[in-house]
Write a protein that holds these residues in place. Structure first.
Motif, short mmCIF file in Angstrom:
data_model
loop_
_atom_site.label_atom_id
_atom_site.label_comp_id
_atom_site.label_asym_id
_atom_site.label_seq_id
_atom_site.Cartn_x
_atom_site.Cartn_y
_atom_site.Cartn_z
N SER A 36 0.87 -1.20 0.00
CA SER A 36 0.00 0.00 0.00
C SER A 36 0.89 1.23 0.00
O SER A 36 0.86 2.04 0.92
CB SER A 36 -0.92 -0.02 1.20
OG SER A 36 -0.16 -0.06 2.39
N ILE A 37 1.66 1.36 -1.04
CA ILE A 37 2.73 2.35 -1.11
C ILE A 37 2.24 3.79 -0.94
O ILE A 37 2.84 4.57 -0.22
CB ILE A 37 3.51 2.18 -2.43
CG1 ILE A 37 4.77 2.99 -2.41
CG2 ILE A 37 2.69 2.52 -3.63
CD1 ILE A 37 5.70 2.67 -3.55
N ARG A 38 1.14 4.14 -1.56
CA ARG A 38 0.69 5.54 -1.50
C ARG A 38 0.10 5.90 -0.15
O ARG A 38 0.01 7.06 0.19
CB ARG A 38 -0.32 5.82 -2.60
CG ARG A 38 0.36 6.00 -3.93
CD ARG A 38 -0.58 6.39 -5.00
NE ARG A 38 -1.34 5.23 -5.41
CZ ARG A 38 -2.52 5.28 -5.97
NH1 ARG A 38 -3.09 6.42 -6.20
NH2 ARG A 38 -3.13 4.17 -6.34
N ALA A 39 -0.30 4.90 0.63
CA ALA A 39 -0.89 5.18 1.94
C ALA A 39 0.19 5.38 3.01
O ALA A 39 -0.11 5.84 4.10
CB ALA A 39 -1.80 4.03 2.35
N ASN A 40 1.42 5.02 2.70
CA ASN A 40 2.49 5.08 3.68
C ASN A 40 3.31 6.35 3.59
O ASN A 40 3.35 6.99 2.56
CB ASN A 40 3.43 3.88 3.50
CG ASN A 40 2.80 2.60 3.96
OD1 ASN A 40 2.39 2.50 5.10
ND2 ASN A 40 2.69 1.65 3.07
N LYS A 41 3.97 6.62 4.69
CA LYS A 41 4.94 7.72 4.69
C LYS A 41 6.30 7.11 4.39
O LYS A 41 6.57 5.96 4.71
CB LYS A 41 4.93 8.42 6.03
CG LYS A 41 3.63 9.17 6.26
CD LYS A 41 3.78 10.17 7.35
CE LYS A 41 2.47 10.93 7.46
NZ LYS A 41 2.68 12.33 7.55
#
Length: 86
Positions: A54-59
């Motif tokens: 979930s790359i875009r949800a992570n910082k």
């Protein structure tokens, strides 16, 4: 000064930035495009398995971004040295 110190100064001491911010500021891509390139391996940005799903949800941790920038810089210097030797 190290790359990490510069990134920390740029981002007011925060040790993480959003994926969207990284995509736009450091890759000059929209988040969707950067995500596709990372998942296809076009851009070799190392992410842990749980972050990759979930790359875009992570910082993104700034030390990780600093490491990527330093790797790219070293590759560019090596390539420049090759051209200068020829």
């Amino acid at each position: 000064m190290t790359t990490l110190m510069l990134l920390l100064a740029r981002h007011d001491g925060r040790d993480e930035i959003t994926f969207a911010q990284m995509a736009r500021e450091y890759f000059r891509l929209e988040p969707d495009a950067l995500e596709r390139k990372i998942k296809k391996g076009v851009i070799d940005f190392k992410l842990s398995t749980d972050r990759r799903n979930s790359i875009r949800a992570n910082k993104i941790p700034l030390p990780q971004l600093a490491h990527y920038i330093e790797q790219r810089r070293a590759a560019a210097i090596a390539r420049m040295d090759e051209y200068a030797a020829n």
